[in-house]
Design an enzyme around this catalytic site. Structure first.
Site: not given
Ligand code: PGA
Length: 249
Positions: A4-6, A91, A93, A163, A169, A207, A228-229
């Protein structure tokens, strides 16, 4: 294993990352499927660089509408025009910053299915919700809205991602045991829909990194990850996918 590049990426860096992922993904075994959910402006680029590879691409949100006067929104059919496979919906967010309700998330998941795309439905509790009791109540509310809006056949075509919001994050992943407990709960909810609960992949996200991936994916009900990251670094993403390859059956 879905990245997930966001809201990250620029055309030049993307080219290098997508090309590298396409190259190493073809060497993975044990039926490890790899995808990346990119910002919409980079769909054409993803399609161009990935269509000859085993890597699938997707988007991070979708409109609950099919077309019309909804400035700024992207319809599932539009994403389908670019060969998209996955659509992340709900998600945390989006739920937090755009006040997306469980019902809206369910609508979005249905729109994705209507366009023959695979929704990755995200669920998860905040730290406050976890500390107030069990996370199951929150997860159940988020999940029920989606599962109640679908036939058993539709449920069999979705992906779920657990999640925990406090793990996203933050560098602080859920422990393998905490994640497994919630995954088992998700699996039991799926079983009640009449869909074969074991055909729905249940991913863990929050994470995930090369250091904790293997322990997480070794859990019985964790079928993969939403990353994500770490998915923005080819080496880390590869190491995570290799960890999955080692333990996933
Ligand atoms: P993260 O994000 O791996 O950076 O914690 C995961 C996500 O929000 O899908």
């Amino acid at each position: 294993m879905v990245g997930n590049w966001k809201m990250h990426g620029r055309i030049k860096e993307n080219a290098a990352l997508l090309t590298e992922v396409a190259a190493w993904a073809s060497a993975l075994q044990n039926d490890v499927h790899v995808g990346v959910c990119v910002p919409c402006p980079y769909l054409a680029q993803s399609q161009a660089l990935l269509s000859e590879s085993v890597v699938r691409w997707g988007i991070q949100d979708v409109s609950a509408h099919t077309h019309g006067a909804y400035t700024g929104e992207v319809a599932a059919e539009m994403a389908a025009d670019f060969g998209v496979t996955y659509v992340i919906v709900g998600h945390s967010e989006r739920r937090a910053y755009h006040r997306e309700s469980p019902e809206l998330v369910a609508e979005k998941a249905r729109r994705a299915l209507d366009a023959r795309l695979t929704p990755i439905v995200c669920v998860g509790e905040t730290l406050e919700q976890r500390e107030l009791g069990s996370p199951e109540r929150v997860i159940a509310e988020q999940l029920d809205a989606v599962l109640d809006a679908m036939t058993a056949e539709q449920v069999a075509s979705i992906v779920i991602a657990y999640e925990p919001v406090w793990a996203i994050g933050t560098g602080k992943s859920a422990t393998a045991e905490q994640a497994q407990d919630v995954h088992a709960f998700v699996r039991s909810k799926l079983a009640k829909t009449g869909a074969a609960a074991d055909v729905v992949p249940v991913l863990y996200g929050g994470s995930v990194k090369p250091e904790n991936a293997q322990e997480l994916f070794a859990q019985q009900d964790i079928d993969g990850g939403l990353i994500g990251g770490a998915s923005l670094k080819s080496k880390d993403f590869l190491a995570i996918c290799q960890a999955a390859q080692t333990v996933l059956q």
